[in-house]
Design a protein around this motif. Structure first.
Motif, PDB file in Angstrom:
ATOM      1  N   ILE A  66     -18.435   2.290  58.290  1.00  0.00           N
ATOM      2  CA  ILE A  66     -16.825   2.315  58.187  1.00  0.00           C
ATOM      3  C   ILE A  66     -16.208   3.588  58.772  1.00  0.00           C
ATOM      4  O   ILE A  66     -17.273   4.829  58.834  1.00  0.00           O
ATOM      5  CB  ILE A  66     -15.574   3.313  56.274  1.00  0.00           C
ATOM      6  CG1 ILE A  66     -15.963   2.675  55.060  1.00  0.00           C
ATOM      7  CG2 ILE A  66     -14.926   4.342  56.590  1.00  0.00           C
ATOM      8  CD1 ILE A  66     -15.379   2.876  54.295  1.00  0.00           C
ATOM      9  N   GLU A  67     -16.152   3.246  59.946  1.00  0.00           N
ATOM     10  CA  GLU A  67     -15.370   4.193  61.329  1.00  0.00           C
ATOM     11  C   GLU A  67     -14.647   4.418  61.437  1.00  0.00           C
ATOM     12  O   GLU A  67     -13.479   3.576  61.414  1.00  0.00           O
ATOM     13  CB  GLU A  67     -16.103   3.518  62.377  1.00  0.00           C
ATOM     14  CG  GLU A  67     -17.935   3.497  61.785  1.00  0.00           C
ATOM     15  CD  GLU A  67     -18.113   2.498  63.474  1.00  0.00           C
ATOM     16  OE1 GLU A  67     -18.033   2.027  64.133  1.00  0.00           O
ATOM     17  OE2 GLU A  67     -20.159   2.361  63.413  1.00  0.00           O
ATOM     18  N   LEU A  68     -13.463   5.052  62.130  1.00  0.00           N
ATOM     19  CA  LEU A  68     -12.680   5.965  62.761  1.00  0.00           C
ATOM     20  C   LEU A  68     -12.973   6.434  64.354  1.00  0.00           C
ATOM     21  O   LEU A  68     -13.890   6.916  64.570  1.00  0.00           O
ATOM     22  CB  LEU A  68     -12.396   7.199  62.084  1.00  0.00           C
ATOM     23  CG  LEU A  68     -10.594   7.599  62.586  1.00  0.00           C
ATOM     24  CD1 LEU A  68      -9.946   7.807  60.929  1.00  0.00           C
ATOM     25  CD2 LEU A  68     -10.890   9.384  63.231  1.00  0.00           C
TER      26      LEU A  68
ATOM     27  N   THR B  25     -19.811  11.982  60.357  1.00  0.00           N
ATOM     28  CA  THR B  25     -20.320  12.227  60.762  1.00  0.00           C
ATOM     29  C   THR B  25     -20.571  11.854  62.458  1.00  0.00           C
ATOM     30  O   THR B  25     -19.951  10.057  62.730  1.00  0.00           O
ATOM     31  CB  THR B  25     -21.660  12.079  61.076  1.00  0.00           C
ATOM     32  OG1 THR B  25     -21.900  12.886  59.288  1.00  0.00           O
ATOM     33  CG2 THR B  25     -22.731  12.177  61.586  1.00  0.00           C
ATOM     34  N   VAL B  26     -20.522  11.894  63.762  1.00  0.00           N
ATOM     35  CA  VAL B  26     -20.141  11.626  65.015  1.00  0.00           C
ATOM     36  C   VAL B  26     -21.168  11.000  65.480  1.00  0.00           C
ATOM     37  O   VAL B  26     -23.023  10.583  65.237  1.00  0.00           O
ATOM     38  CB  VAL B  26     -20.559  13.041  66.124  1.00  0.00           C
ATOM     39  CG1 VAL B  26     -19.852  12.343  67.285  1.00  0.00           C
ATOM     40  CG2 VAL B  26     -19.273  13.980  65.947  1.00  0.00           C
TER      41      VAL B  26
ATOM     42  N   THR C 123     -16.566   8.266  68.188  1.00  0.00           N
ATOM     43  CA  THR C 123     -16.407   7.525  66.749  1.00  0.00           C
ATOM     44  C   THR C 123     -17.106   7.911  65.431  1.00  0.00           C
ATOM     45  O   THR C 123     -18.165   8.458  65.935  1.00  0.00           O
ATOM     46  CB  THR C 123     -17.191   5.906  67.318  1.00  0.00           C
ATOM     47  OG1 THR C 123     -16.594   5.754  68.278  1.00  0.00           O
ATOM     48  CG2 THR C 123     -17.675   5.438  66.105  1.00  0.00           C
ATOM     49  N   LEU C 124     -16.380   7.849  64.282  1.00  0.00           N
ATOM     50  CA  LEU C 124     -17.445   8.663  63.682  1.00  0.00           C
ATOM     51  C   LEU C 124     -17.409   8.318  62.141  1.00  0.00           C
ATOM     52  O   LEU C 124     -16.820   7.206  62.430  1.00  0.00           O
ATOM     53  CB  LEU C 124     -15.730   9.923  62.518  1.00  0.00           C
ATOM     54  CG  LEU C 124     -14.871  10.950  63.518  1.00  0.00           C
ATOM     55  CD1 LEU C 124     -14.414  11.945  62.774  1.00  0.00           C
ATOM     56  CD2 LEU C 124     -16.302  11.635  63.796  1.00  0.00           C
ATOM     57  N   GLU C 125     -18.399   8.326  61.173  1.00  0.00           N
ATOM     58  CA  GLU C 125     -18.467   7.524  60.764  1.00  0.00           C
ATOM     59  C   GLU C 125     -18.450   8.140  59.392  1.00  0.00           C
ATOM     60  O   GLU C 125     -19.414   8.758  59.355  1.00  0.00           O
ATOM     61  CB  GLU C 125     -20.439   7.066  60.691  1.00  0.00           C
ATOM     62  CG  GLU C 125     -20.503   5.751  59.672  1.00  0.00           C
ATOM     63  CD  GLU C 125     -22.034   5.513  59.651  1.00  0.00           C
ATOM     64  OE1 GLU C 125     -21.988   4.465  59.023  1.00  0.00           O
ATOM     65  OE2 GLU C 125     -23.354   6.320  59.890  1.00  0.00           O
ATOM     66  N   LEU C 126     -17.325   7.634  58.623  1.00  0.00           N
ATOM     67  CA  LEU C 126     -16.480   8.199  57.516  1.00  0.00           C
ATOM     68  C   LEU C 126     -17.569   8.360  56.180  1.00  0.00           C
ATOM     69  O   LEU C 126     -17.792   8.381  55.544  1.00  0.00           O
ATOM     70  CB  LEU C 126     -15.173   8.025  57.191  1.00  0.00           C
ATOM     71  CG  LEU C 126     -14.569   8.084  58.136  1.00  0.00           C
ATOM     72  CD1 LEU C 126     -13.445   7.248  57.708  1.00  0.00           C
ATOM     73  CD2 LEU C 126     -14.354   9.721  59.065  1.00  0.00           C
ATOM     74  N   ALA C 127     -18.884   6.728  56.337  1.00  0.00           N
ATOM     75  CA  ALA C 127     -19.195   5.842  55.012  1.00  0.00           C
ATOM     76  C   ALA C 127     -19.955   5.452  55.916  1.00  0.00           C
ATOM     77  O   ALA C 127     -19.485   4.314  56.582  1.00  0.00           O
ATOM     78  CB  ALA C 127     -17.981   5.792  54.110  1.00  0.00           C
ATOM     79  N   PRO C 128     -20.728   5.323  55.270  1.00  0.00           N
ATOM     80  CA  PRO C 128     -21.753   3.736  55.578  1.00  0.00           C
ATOM     81  C   PRO C 128     -20.793   2.575  56.219  1.00  0.00           C
ATOM     82  O   PRO C 128     -19.939   2.551  55.175  1.00  0.00           O
ATOM     83  CB  PRO C 128     -22.668   3.414  54.462  1.00  0.00           C
ATOM     84  CG  PRO C 128     -22.731   4.580  54.185  1.00  0.00           C
ATOM     85  CD  PRO C 128     -21.469   5.502  53.855  1.00  0.00           C
TER      86      PRO C 128
END
Length: 69
Positions: free
Chosen positions: A33-35, A12-13, A26-31
């Motif tokens: 954890i960001e990419l 999620t953006v 910035t994406l949040e992949l899991a609480p």
């Protein structure tokens, strides 16, 4: 969505920072954890990338490509 790359991460953006030419996403992949990916500003606008939008990070070699469906 069909794509040849094998590494696709759904997220999620969380943050969008527009520059004059590029946009940092910035994406949040899991609480917790960001990419982060930097793409052209026009691509970010074309994909409609805004905070809260579900998005895929597609990883191919040393590049991270974003995709939506």
């Amino acid at each position: 969505m069909e794509i040849s790359a094998r590494n696709s991460l759904k997220g999620t953006v969380k943050q969008v920072i527009h520059g004059s030419v590029n946009t940092e996403i910035t994406l949040e992949l899991a609480p917790g954890i960001e990419l982060v990916s930097i793409i052209t500003k026009s691509s970010a606008e074309k994909l409609g990338l805004v905070e809260g939008k579900e998005t895929y990070a597609v990883i191919k070699s040393s590049d991270v490509i974003l995709a939506v469906d």
